[in-house]
Scaffold this motif. Sequence first.
Motif, PDB file in Angstrom:
ATOM      1  N   SER A 309       0.712  -1.161  -0.001  1.00 23.23           N
ATOM      2  CA  SER A 309       0.092  -0.003  -0.221  1.00 23.23           C
ATOM      3  C   SER A 309       0.788   1.346   0.043  1.00 23.23           C
ATOM      4  CB  SER A 309      -0.828  -0.034   1.300  1.00 23.23           C
ATOM      5  OG  SER A 309      -0.198   0.119   2.504  1.00 23.23           O
ATOM      6  N   GLN A 336      -7.572   1.423   0.794  1.00 24.82           N
ATOM      7  CA  GLN A 336      -8.073   1.079   2.165  1.00 24.82           C
ATOM      8  C   GLN A 336      -8.233  -0.356   2.267  1.00 24.82           C
ATOM      9  OE1 GLN A 336     -11.722   3.357   3.029  1.00 24.82           O
ATOM     10  NE2 GLN A 336     -11.000   5.131   1.938  1.00 24.82           N
ATOM     11  N   HIS A 337      -8.411  -1.131   1.294  1.00 23.80           N
ATOM     12  CA  HIS A 337      -8.489  -2.649   1.405  1.00 23.80           C
ATOM     13  C   HIS A 337      -7.042  -3.005   1.716  1.00 23.80           C
ATOM     14  CE1 HIS A 337     -12.755  -3.420   0.449  1.00 23.80           C
ATOM     15  NE2 HIS A 337     -12.585  -2.517  -0.481  1.00 23.80           N
ATOM     16  N   TRP A 340      -5.839  -1.966   5.152  1.00 22.56           N
ATOM     17  CA  TRP A 340      -6.534  -2.469   6.421  1.00 22.56           C
ATOM     18  C   TRP A 340      -6.191  -4.080   6.417  1.00 22.56           C
ATOM     19  CZ3 TRP A 340      -6.926   0.207  10.257  1.00 22.56           C
ATOM     20  CH2 TRP A 340      -7.270   1.550   9.967  1.00 22.56           C
ATOM     21  N   PHE A 341      -6.078  -4.478   5.097  1.00 19.38           N
ATOM     22  CA  PHE A 341      -5.660  -6.111   5.166  1.00 19.38           C
ATOM     23  C   PHE A 341      -4.344  -6.190   6.000  1.00 19.38           C
ATOM     24  CE2 PHE A 341      -3.973 -10.202   3.852  1.00 19.38           C
ATOM     25  CZ  PHE A 341      -5.068 -11.150   3.910  1.00 19.38           C
ATOM     26  N   TRP A 391     -10.953  -7.117   8.082  1.00 18.95           N
ATOM     27  CA  TRP A 391     -10.262  -5.808   7.797  1.00 18.95           C
ATOM     28  C   TRP A 391     -11.403  -4.687   7.437  1.00 18.95           C
ATOM     29  CZ3 TRP A 391     -10.611  -9.669   3.821  1.00 18.95           C
ATOM     30  CH2 TRP A 391     -10.884  -9.067   2.685  1.00 18.95           C
ATOM     31  N   ALA A 392     -12.409  -5.006   6.777  1.00 18.55           N
ATOM     32  CA  ALA A 392     -13.350  -3.988   6.215  1.00 18.55           C
ATOM     33  C   ALA A 392     -14.146  -3.441   7.207  1.00 18.55           C
ATOM     34  CB  ALA A 392     -14.242  -4.677   5.182  1.00 18.55           C
ATOM     35  N   MET A 395     -14.029  -0.013   7.006  1.00 13.48           N
ATOM     36  CA  MET A 395     -14.383   0.653   5.855  1.00 13.48           C
ATOM     37  C   MET A 395     -15.910   0.746   5.999  1.00 13.48           C
ATOM     38  SD  MET A 395     -11.653  -0.978   3.656  1.00 13.48           S
ATOM     39  CE  MET A 395     -12.382   0.032   2.184  1.00 13.48           C
ATOM     40  N   MET A 400     -17.407   1.359   0.255  1.00 11.58           N
ATOM     41  CA  MET A 400     -17.039   0.040  -0.554  1.00 11.58           C
ATOM     42  C   MET A 400     -18.390  -0.557  -0.688  1.00 11.58           C
ATOM     43  SD  MET A 400     -15.965  -2.439   2.631  1.00 11.58           S
ATOM     44  CE  MET A 400     -17.184  -2.699   4.082  1.00 11.58           C
TER      45      MET A 400
ATOM     46  N   THR C  47      -3.484  -7.510  -5.854  1.00 19.99           N
ATOM     47  CA  THR C  47      -4.764  -6.946  -5.486  1.00 19.99           C
ATOM     48  C   THR C  47      -4.793  -5.559  -6.075  1.00 19.99           C
ATOM     49  OG1 THR C  47      -3.908  -7.806  -3.312  1.00 19.99           O
ATOM     50  CG2 THR C  47      -5.925  -6.327  -3.519  1.00 19.99           C
TER      51      THR C  47
END
Lengths: 645, 339, 201
Positions: A309, A336-337, A340-341, A391-392, A395, A400, C47
């Motif tokens: 990221s 963000q995905h 946060w993962f 993780w979401a 969010m 999302m 991803t």
Amino acid sequence: MTAVTADHQIAPPRRGNARRLLLGAGWIRAAWMFCLFGAFGFGLVVVFRWWGGWHPIIDMTVVTLVSLLVAAPIGFLAGIGAFDYWAYYALGFPTRPEDHSGHGARSWKDYFRVNTDHKVIGVQYVVTTFSFFIVGGMLALILRAELARPGMQFVDTQTFNGLFSVHAALMIFLFVVPGFAGLANFVVPLMLGAGDMAFPRLNALSFWLLPIAGIMMLSSFLVPGGAFACGWTGYVPLCSTHQPLGAIFFNQGVQWAGASSIMTALNFLVTIITMRAPGMTFWRMPLLVWANFTTSLLVVVATPFIAGSQFFSMFDHVMHTAFFDPNNGGYPLGYQHIFWFYSHPAVYIMMLPGFGIMSEVISVFSRKPIFGYRLMALSLMAIVVLGFSVWAHHMFVSGMASWLRVPMMITTLLIAVPTGIKVFSWLATLWEGKLHFRTPMLFALGFLSMFVIGGLSGVMLGSVPIDIHMSDTYFIVAHIHYVLFGGSVFTIFAGIYYWFPKMTGRMYNERLGKLHFWLTFVGFNLTFFPMHILGTEGMPRRVADYAPKFADLNMFISIASFGLGASTLVFLYNMITSWRSGEPAPSNPWRAMTLEWQVSSPPPIFNFDEIPQVVGSPYGYGTPGAQHAILAPARTGTPEEVRVT
Amino acid sequence: MRRGSVAWLLVIGVVAGGIAAAVALALPWLPTPASREAGRIDFVIWFVIVICIVIFSIVAAALVYSIVAFRARPDDLEDGPPIHGHTGLEIVWTIIPTVLVTAIAIVSAIVLSRDDALGKNVLHVDVTAQQFAWSFTYPDAKGLTSGTLMLPKGRSVQLVLHSKDVIHSFWVPQFGQKEDTVPGLTTTLHITPDRLGTFPVICTELCGLGHSVMRTQAVVMTPAAFAKWLKQQTAAISSPNPSVSGAAVFKNNGCGACHTLTAAGTSGKVGPDLDKLPAYAAEAKQPLESFVQESIVSPNAYIQPGYPKGVMPQTFGSSLSKPQLDALVQYLVSSSKKG
Amino acid sequence: MAAHAHAEHHEHHGPPAPHYSSRVPPGVLGMFLFIGTEIMLFGSFFTAYFFVRVVNGTPWPTPPFHLPVFVAFVNTCILVTSSFTMHWALQSIKRGNVWGLRAGLLLTFLMGLTFLVTQGREYSRVGFAPKDGGFATIFYCLTGLHGAHVFVGLSILLFMTIRAFRGHFSAEHHHGVEIGGIYWHFVDVMWIVVYLTVYIL
Ligand code: HEA
Ligand code: HEA
Ligand code: CUA
Ligand SMILES: [Cu+2]
């Protein structure tokens, strides 16, 4: 300060002529190699841009990144001597047999050089990370001073945003995560009955990456345009395309810190799998080892994602790539995905080692076996697995895909179950025990109560409708600090007090310790509990200025936070004076059964005469004659004998 | 278990729970709901708080009791009983939390779906966020644009959220609902206002220097009043030769959120007091008109001492049409001369 | 102080012989775990690929750009072959055949180098820059990430070769070759994935 490991004469004297001073591994070589590599990086950029016909040839952002943030630090590492052995190996020189000159510490100076002794590295870690805690805390206090009254008083908005961003970044990436790694570094090999970690040199390297990361993040305050100011979450496109140069100091700093924690995690995993003493089956490992095993799994799998990221965000900033730029085919939510993962598992990276410390402390100071040992270990595993599927929950309001919310809510809430198992098992361990309220135990109990509050507020946030209301308010800030301070930091304090005798060979001052606990406990609650109310009433987080109706509570919080800060002074005073002149510690002051307490304090340089034979559970309290391990009879000779031999 | 311990546990638990409950009830936790959704959300919050209080009091009871009852004298070197576990207990405290969290999940899921379900005769409003201002457009009313969010009571409203630059987040505490505005995506938020009044619109996602001042108001009015307001506004824009009124431009671009201007009856404190423009222009040693013009088109050209740089939106130069801009400037010049 | 005497006692002999509680040698296990993290790193890049290509529905390749699929295919073959030479090198040293090792490593190194150079040529000729939209970004970053790994792999191979020619490896001691080899095979397999996802699909 007394050295970590008792004196020994193996190492060559480190006094030398000018040439050795300049070329020998150390701070001088580090200094000039830092500059050399920096210059090299600069040259590289210029040559490439000239060759590729890019304009302008000297682009400040690119230069800063390549030369200052990447090349120069590598130069520093090479100079300080982190790569020496590998360099020898790579260039095909016969690798010198380990003369252990890299082992042990005779004077304070030995803590400032590359040292391959896990005990020394452990202390290096703890001290370094704790200094970052103090710096990060100071930033927080400036923050609080600004927030004491509505309107702007001391700092401008850019600085303010920088303050909480750097505050959080330091606390997370340079205090809690590596802090735990430091304690484990000292303790785990001892607990396993091993002589050292599996890869001592890698271990040293992963320590020396930390100061680089920390200083990098701090120095972003000095660059033109101000520190990175997009929060520790660095959401894009704000952080990628709307930020001053400082942002890449964060992006790159995270890379260094991340690399460090990956290396340590690899080291722990290999050590725990391959270097357990004979008889030390997985089901005989102390829970602290279990905790670090599971944590390392999390680190190894998750950390590359934050690396990713930050790369993307940085490339968008520096090379104008299109990862997250919607006007150029990018997808902002992707950040963000990916972030946060990692960063949700990261919150368990910041908690599981603490759980381990708690299991040790609670069982020892209530003189009872840990309750439900196997389930304790299994629930750690459960948290690891579940941790990757939630993780979401950061969010829920991010826009999302809305179908993702309910599944993520369910997994999020389920994590309460294994965590609950641990909490209840600790309570059951206390039950009918013989509780001795030494400082580590106080912090353990403080943790138990505070973490439950923080966890429960977490469960509230786990419910989507509630989170829709609470998200990005001070309620989150309250949650953060109840789990991170009331959770992680309390366990770190417990751990430091608990192993202080083993690390330094001296006892800390019990009365000061207790004082420190109570000041911290009270100050902590006064500071952070009111934040719940602020949040639900409608005060958003990350604001430099707020509605007048919140003025009183904020003033109250700010005052309390200074009290909380001051309480840390007591701790520092206690640690420093006790390390200098505390009374010598017996080898096993807590009458604990785990292996590290069966050797002298501080442990001998190679931990054990012979590798011990493990014969039973590490928590056999209450069973007469129960033994965890059999050590080779320690032939403690009188000084005379030693001189004769 | 020793005798009486259960009784004691109960006592402590009840006390702890009582205290916690008292705190929860006494504190001014939640803003009074102004939308059906907020009402439902409050229900979930209380539902979960009750569970949490129960659990907290159980933990507290066990903890406090052990601290009191099992404290050992410092010289007592004995160990506790070698209890290694108890399968029954472990099953219990695995099952019960599972049940509880499942209950929470179910309630939350139901409320969530109810909150997102649009009613009939939906009012659509386009919300546009930019650093650092909100503007609201009513597509059904000839694209009427306003700086404050006007809503009729009791009608189901769907906000369609857009962002011009970075991620912002739309939140009205009294409405409970919250959603990010993401550049390149359109997100939606559903609200059914059910209480008259004026409420703050807050940006809750860090969006830069002006994040903390990215505020405006949401006004819930009676359907009649709302209809009246719509008619007036649309009349203004739909008249054959739309006389661009500076006042309207000022109102619709959310200037008032940050600026005080007596003529427009706004009292924002983020930016300079626009009644004092002549004085400011004098300070800046520029003719008033060009000064105002420049300040709007490129705010950072001259930063009013004591005010933050880069907070005033940079985009008005492009977003405002030439006539609008002139009208706005004239309006500010004249009204500031008056005020 | 007892502790001291206890400690001093050890000056006279080194550390206790380490006890290994697993059949896998630490170095090998470490390398496998490291490859695990590497896979996750590539995972994060894939991803991003997913978000740009699938979620955003970016046309692939975005006209007017196109990818030199054939050149890349040749390149792929070269890299795959290098995996076999690597394997051969390892087998030879296991049988104590030093020259087999040296030849194998040298060949592997050269083929890896060829791959990297070709990749570089491709960059300079492909006709778009990383900033030219989502497709270009993903193309450069995936191949670039892999290129970086090839570079690391090559460095390791270089060190191996140097040591091989200095005669440090024998039928008994060839951990270096084994571990370096594992990494090289990983770099290979990863390329096949990248090739399939970026060029073919
Ligand atoms: C140590 C770090 C840590 C830990 C352990 C946790 C633990 C948990 N966290 Fe937290 N969290 C953070 C650190 C942590 N968190 C941080 C830093 C953020 C903010 C990031 C940012 O800056 O945006 C955050 C944000 C955060 C959010 C996002 C809020 C938002 O931004 O909108 C959510 C939402 O679900 C959440 C949930 C949870 C849950 C469900 C747990 C659970 O694991 C808690 C489980 C524990 C218990 C529940 C208590 C003990 C259990 C029992 C006594 C059994 C019985 C209990 C029940 C039956 C309920 N956390
Ligand atoms: C382990 C993690 C950790 C820890 C320990 C802390 C500790 C503290 N934090 Fe922090 N905090 C975070 C992690 C942490 N925080 C995170 C992740 C965020 C989110 C950031 C974001 O939004 O991106 C955050 C955000 C955050 C905010 C919200 C900012 C905002 O959203 O606008 C605030 C505001 O009050 C705050 C305050 C404090 C305070 C007062 C302390 C105190 O506990 C500090 C006490 C310690 C010291 C003060 C240092 C030691 C003191 C001395 C050695 C003596 C000197 C003292 C005196 C002279 C009095 N923190
Ligand atoms: Cu817009 Cu914060
Ligand atoms: Cu989380």
